[in-house]
Design a protein around this motif. Sequence first.
Motif, short mmCIF file in Angstrom:
data_model
loop_
_atom_site.label_atom_id
_atom_site.label_comp_id
_atom_site.label_asym_id
_atom_site.label_seq_id
_atom_site.Cartn_x
_atom_site.Cartn_y
_atom_site.Cartn_z
N ASN A 3 0.80 -1.21 0.00
CA ASN A 3 0.00 0.00 0.00
C ASN A 3 0.84 1.27 0.00
O ASN A 3 0.44 2.27 -0.53
N PHE B 97 -14.11 -1.63 5.04
CA PHE B 97 -13.59 -1.79 3.67
C PHE B 97 -14.72 -2.19 2.72
O PHE B 97 -15.62 -2.93 3.11
N TYR B 99 -16.30 -4.39 -0.27
CA TYR B 99 -16.05 -5.70 -0.87
C TYR B 99 -15.44 -5.49 -2.26
O TYR B 99 -15.79 -4.54 -2.96
N ALA B 100 -14.57 -6.38 -2.64
CA ALA B 100 -13.91 -6.23 -3.93
C ALA B 100 -14.75 -6.81 -5.07
O ALA B 100 -14.36 -6.76 -6.23
N ASP B 101 -15.93 -7.36 -4.72
CA ASP B 101 -16.71 -8.05 -5.75
C ASP B 101 -17.69 -7.14 -6.50
O ASP B 101 -18.55 -7.62 -7.24
N TYR B 106 -20.12 -3.14 2.20
CA TYR B 106 -18.90 -3.02 2.99
C TYR B 106 -18.75 -4.16 4.01
O TYR B 106 -19.74 -4.80 4.38
#
Lengths: 294, 308
Positions: A3, B97, B99-101, B106
Amino acid sequence: MKNSKALCIAVASGKGGTGKTTVATSLALSLTPQENVLFLDCDVEAPNGHLFLRPRIEAEKKAVILIPRIDVEKCLTCGKCVEVCQFHALAEIGKSIMIFPQLCHGCGSCAWHCPSKAIKEIKNPIGVLEAGLALKGIRFAHGILTISEPMATPIIRQLKKWQKTETGSVIIQDAPPGASCSVVETLRGADFALLVSEPTPFGLHDLKQVLDILKEMNIPGGVIINRDGIGDFQVDQFLKQNHIPIMMRIPYSTEIASAVAAGKTLLDVSSNYGLEFKTLFSQIKKRVMENETC
Amino acid sequence: MLNQANPIKQLVILSGKGGTGKTSISAAIADLARDSKNKINTVLIDADVDAANLSLVLQPQQSETYEFWGGSVAEIEKSKCIGCDLCKLLCRYDAVFPYADGSNSYFIDPIACDGCAACVYSCASEAIRMVQQKEGNWFHSKTVYGDLFHAELFPGKENSGKLVTLIKQHARLWAQDTQASLIVVDGPPGIGCPVISACAGADLGLIVTEPSVAGIHDLQRILSLLQHFKIPVVVCINKSDIYPKGKEKIRQFSSDYKIDILGEIPYDKHIIQAMVQGRPVTREYPNAPSSKVIQEIWNKLVCRLTKC
């Protein structure tokens, strides 16, 4: 490296007094001037890095947490702040709200949720951050928890955010002993954890605790066995069984013990350590690269 | 002599710097208390809950295990999350954070979450709840040296101070029920929250220091803490011969502050050998140089505790 653009190595141990600071300061001195090193002493309860790296302190900043202050004119004593506070830092006593600063975590929830906007947050100092140039041009910063303040973690968090780092520089973070939240805060965001252990039952027990944290946080790590030769072989056996690399061994010697007691590093004891730590550093870099590609 | 007619005395063993020998000396004290001519009924506490080592030396014969439920962390129910971003905005612990999907929702990193619940109270879709965490176990153990109260905080958890307070409460009740006259607390390193909990209610603090620049630096910090809480202090120097200049400094410092040095324990391999055997040094090697000094320290401690 993930990062931020700097490579961050945290030095931890579990058990206290195994040689974290000795390793961290010796590593920092070995890498300069080739590398641009920022040394962060995250053991804010008992910081010792400055005794070995001798910084000239040039910058100072208060470490604070934001605590509520209630405007009694606006306060409806509705008790919402008391309800939302998870740490019992606010209490309704009669017709007023009392605040207990030492219980406050500085989350700001009370101020946010106050329906009459009667809560303002003020800075409550719990320690100090200091920075300056140390031996061989190492950039140095540490945090110091004020006596009788309980919370070390916010100071560590602020210390890590304080100093700017440049691309390609190396951050060395000296962790506190133990395996609780302050160690986690030090390890957060680290690219690699160097664990300093000693070959004794205490050393092994506490090393396992920190290894569990690394696993949970998914941080690659390696072990340095300090005072090699005292105690027993259980640390060796354990590391072998669990395929955890031993990256360096520092033998027990009265010469090293007296030198460290006098505020010297391993490089003062023998110039060979300079080379050893440089080799260690290239191994760490390699491990971090491998970790990022997989 | 400590006897049962008097209130229970509490001795806390601290150091500031880690690794100066707190636990080895605590174990030896446990052994000497049991062994002295007038046996002192002692309850033992290991207050270093995230690096607990006293039981490795005192070798409990049996233990009762209890769960420690500490604080809570926030959890987002993904299907209810509308991705409004407010929780992320409010969180001061960088714990939220996306979600990356690509689901526009979150999640909360339980390691980073401080448990403040600011997000819970602010979530418009009521998608967040607090989930209490089992943060460790605590034990009431029987050892040949007396009852031992100790704990294992799970790695990386918070609330070590809370856990210390909890085992101290149980230990004190046990001490009262069994008419014990002394509680020995093996403290954690540092000066922060678990140390403050370990000190609470102490009648006397024994600081185990070492003659090194780091040891002396941290001695001053732990001493200030104990003085802040108005707890009387005595000092012993461990590994006293590794750096003569440092030893002189501690002597000077102690005399300036009118603090008694109860003994100077030389660096002694028997301490680590005893640790490897899982026995207090005074029991395994009663004639070792360190054992003899610890015996003297213990005699003086009894004297001090009777006075205080």
